[in-house]
Structures are given as structure tokens and as C-alpha cells.
Design an enzyme around this catalytic site. Sequence first.
Site, short mmCIF file in Angstrom:
data_model
loop_
_atom_site.label_atom_id
_atom_site.label_comp_id
_atom_site.label_asym_id
_atom_site.label_seq_id
_atom_site.Cartn_x
_atom_site.Cartn_y
_atom_site.Cartn_z
N TYR A 131 32.26 38.79 40.06
CA TYR A 131 31.96 39.91 40.96
C TYR A 131 30.48 40.33 40.96
O TYR A 131 30.13 41.34 41.56
CB TYR A 131 32.84 41.11 40.59
CG TYR A 131 34.20 41.03 41.25
CD1 TYR A 131 35.12 40.07 40.86
CD2 TYR A 131 34.55 41.91 42.27
CE1 TYR A 131 36.36 39.98 41.47
CE2 TYR A 131 35.79 41.83 42.88
CZ TYR A 131 36.69 40.87 42.48
OH TYR A 131 37.92 40.79 43.10
N LYS A 182 41.00 30.21 32.34
CA LYS A 182 41.11 28.84 32.86
C LYS A 182 40.09 28.00 32.09
O LYS A 182 39.24 27.31 32.67
CB LYS A 182 40.85 28.87 34.38
CG LYS A 182 41.19 27.60 35.11
CD LYS A 182 42.67 27.31 35.24
CE LYS A 182 42.86 25.92 35.83
NZ LYS A 182 44.24 25.44 35.74
N ASP A 215 47.03 29.88 35.95
CA ASP A 215 48.03 29.31 36.87
C ASP A 215 49.43 29.41 36.25
O ASP A 215 50.39 29.78 36.92
CB ASP A 215 47.66 27.86 37.26
CG ASP A 215 47.24 26.98 36.08
OD1 ASP A 215 47.10 27.51 34.95
OD2 ASP A 215 47.06 25.77 36.29
N ASP A 239 42.03 40.62 39.44
CA ASP A 239 42.24 41.02 40.83
C ASP A 239 43.45 40.31 41.39
O ASP A 239 44.34 40.93 41.98
CB ASP A 239 40.99 40.68 41.65
CG ASP A 239 41.20 40.95 43.12
OD1 ASP A 239 41.67 42.07 43.43
OD2 ASP A 239 40.93 40.06 43.96
N ASP A 243 47.84 41.74 42.19
CA ASP A 243 48.59 41.78 43.45
C ASP A 243 50.00 41.23 43.24
O ASP A 243 50.97 41.76 43.80
CB ASP A 243 47.87 40.99 44.55
CG ASP A 243 46.93 41.87 45.38
OD1 ASP A 243 46.40 42.86 44.83
OD2 ASP A 243 46.74 41.57 46.58
C1 IPM Z 1 40.94 45.57 44.26
C2 IPM Z 1 40.36 45.11 45.57
C3 IPM Z 1 38.84 45.01 45.47
C4 IPM Z 1 38.53 43.98 44.41
C5 IPM Z 1 38.16 44.66 46.80
C6 IPM Z 1 38.48 45.68 47.86
C7 IPM Z 1 36.67 44.52 46.64
O1 IPM Z 1 40.96 43.91 45.98
O2 IPM Z 1 40.54 46.64 43.77
O3 IPM Z 1 41.81 44.89 43.72
O4 IPM Z 1 38.47 42.77 44.70
O5 IPM Z 1 38.32 44.37 43.26
MN MN Z 2 42.60 43.29 44.71
#
Ligand code: IPM
Ligand code: MN
Length: 344
Positions: A131, A182, A215, A239, A243
Site C-alpha cells: 500500500y 506467501k 491461498d 484486505d 472481504d
Molecule cells: C478496505 C478498503 C480500502 C483498502 C480501499 C478503499 C482503499 O478496501 O478498507 O478494506 O484497500 O484498504
Molecule cells: Mn477492502
Amino acid sequence: MLPGDGSGKDVTAEAVKVLEAAAGRWSLPLELVHLDWDADRYLKTGETVPPGAFDDFRDNYSAILIGAFGDPRVKDNKHAADILLGTRFKLDLYINLRPVKLYDARLCPLKGRTEKDVDFVVFRENTEGAYINAGGNLKQGWADEVAIQEEIHTRKGVERIIRAAFEYAVTHGRREVMMSDKSNVMQYGHGLWRRVFAEVAKEHPQIQTRTMFVDALCMEMVLRPEGLDVIVTNNMFGDIITDIGAALQGGLGVAASANLNPGQTSMFEPVHGSAPALAGTGKANPVGAVLSAAMMLDYLGHQEAAQAVEAAVARSLREGQTTPDLGGSLTTSQVGGLLAKAVG
Ligand code: IPM
Ligand code: MN
């Protein structure tokens, strides 16, 4: 308060209702300052973050509650990057703590899983890795264009997030810390993670440890989430896997997060984005924002209030008192009102 764009504004309005109810009930010294750092302001003024703002946050505020950033008119997402990533980086919020907790079995997309099967936390490194925006393009647009995107891992950065994960495991009665990387491919950067993890693990003999390539972890998260406890990983993998984590607990609408530098001004935000299509429709789920506010209360030392907010959310989810994304028929504001009433 940085409500941001789209449904970020809708959900933070509900988090405020709940915070005010908690402040009333427990006599908390709550003073909220609203900043209008949204896409409109950026498009009008060309400014994303006013000069000196991050110093002001560090010196004069206890915590920051963010809604969400993102607007279809800002194609490169410049204001979102400056504000969100700026807050994480400039305040050195090196811990991105993302709990993955299933509050009601019906919300889990996996077959036959109950609340006890999905209850783990992710410690995502939040200030370096992929990042850092280092790299460049050579011969952009040419057939022989070159793109370089670097990730940086420092011993200091790796060590402090791994330590934070172990300390959390110790103080929260957790059994295991797993480090995910990884390193079979990214030998230098992720090799550093492996070595530091082994060193810090030695200092915590009472905590079990495991390493898993990311993975394999993705598969593990959907096959055997009940075996997961505390996971620590780099910025990008954190990140991605959170999700999946959000999906396991009912979707992005319920996922909360804390961006921490213990003892300093820290930031709290739902994991979801600004969902422009939902803005103003009453359909946005405020639970991610409300649970993030609960994490903020906890961070600020108001554990009883934080637990009451979390309990109110858990009850509303079990009773199906939710927005349509979770199968309910309440509006954003009705859910916020109900939670505020339950807390206050
Ligand atoms: C998160 C989001 C952010 C990230 C984006 C919006 C930059 O996906 O907070 O998970 O990648 O950190
Ligand atoms: Mn995210």
C-alpha cells in the site's frame, strides 16, 4: 466524524444516534465534531485534506469515526485515497483490527454453520506492504510499457503488528495466532515475516502458532472457519481475506474495523464502501458503522457501553430486525433508532 460519501453519510448518522444513547446512559464525555470531507467538497475546492488536519487529529481528538469514501464522479478515487489511506498512514495506525464474528447462524453463507463456528479476528498490517504507492510506469501506453509496483516490509512494521496480535491473544483468552503469507514465492519480504513471527512466537509459549500460505487460508476460511482464532497478515492479504471474512458473517453490511495505534488517536470504520446506489434510499445497513462505533467505545475505555451496543446489534440480527440486505424490512434509520433505544 468523517461521514464521507453516499451511504457513508446514512450509516454514520445512525452510529451517532447509538453513540449519543450510550453517552446518555453511561454519562460519557462525548463531543462529536463533524467534518464535511466528501466528494462534493473535493470537486468544489480541489482540496482533499486541509493543511495541518492530521496533526490536529493527533493532538486534539481521541478518535475518528469514518463512514465511507467513493463517488462515481471522482474516477481516480483521489479524495478517498488521501483521506482514508492518509489517516491510516499519517496517524501511523499500524493495526487494522477486523473481527469476523457471526451473530446469527442464518446470515452465514456456509452450510450448517452456527455462531460458534465463525468467531475469529484478523490483524492486518496497515501502514506498509503493497500500500505504500512505490513504483512507476516507463513508456506508458507503449507496446513495451513497464510497470513496477513495489511492496515494502520493515522489521519494525512487521514486528509491531505481530506483537499486537500476540498481545491480543493473551489479553482476550485466545488460543492461537496464525500468520499468513506467501513466502514460498515472495521470499524476501514474506521471509522476513516468517522469521519475525518465529521470534515473537517464542516469547509467547502459552499461545499456539501456525503459519499458512494465503491461498490455503482462503480455502480454510470457507471449509473450516471454526479452526481460526487470531490471524496476522500483511496489508494486501489482510484486505483480501477480510472481504471473505465479511461474507462469512453476513456480508459487508455488518463488518466493522478499528485502525489503531494504541494510546494515540485511532480511527474506526465499517469495512464496506460508499455504495452510491443505496445512498438516501434507506436500504444501507448501518450495523457495520454501529459495530465500528462500539469498537471505538471499547478503545476509549468504555467497555460496558461497547458491549451493550454489540449486544443490541446481536439481538436485532437474531430477531431479523434488519435492512433488506439481511432479509429484513427495516430502513437504515429504523435500525439505528431501534439500536439506540436498546442501548439508551
Ligand atoms: C478496505 C478498503 C480500502 C483498502 C480501499 C478503499 C482503499 O478496501 O478498507 O478494506 O484497500 O484498504
Ligand atoms: Mn477492502
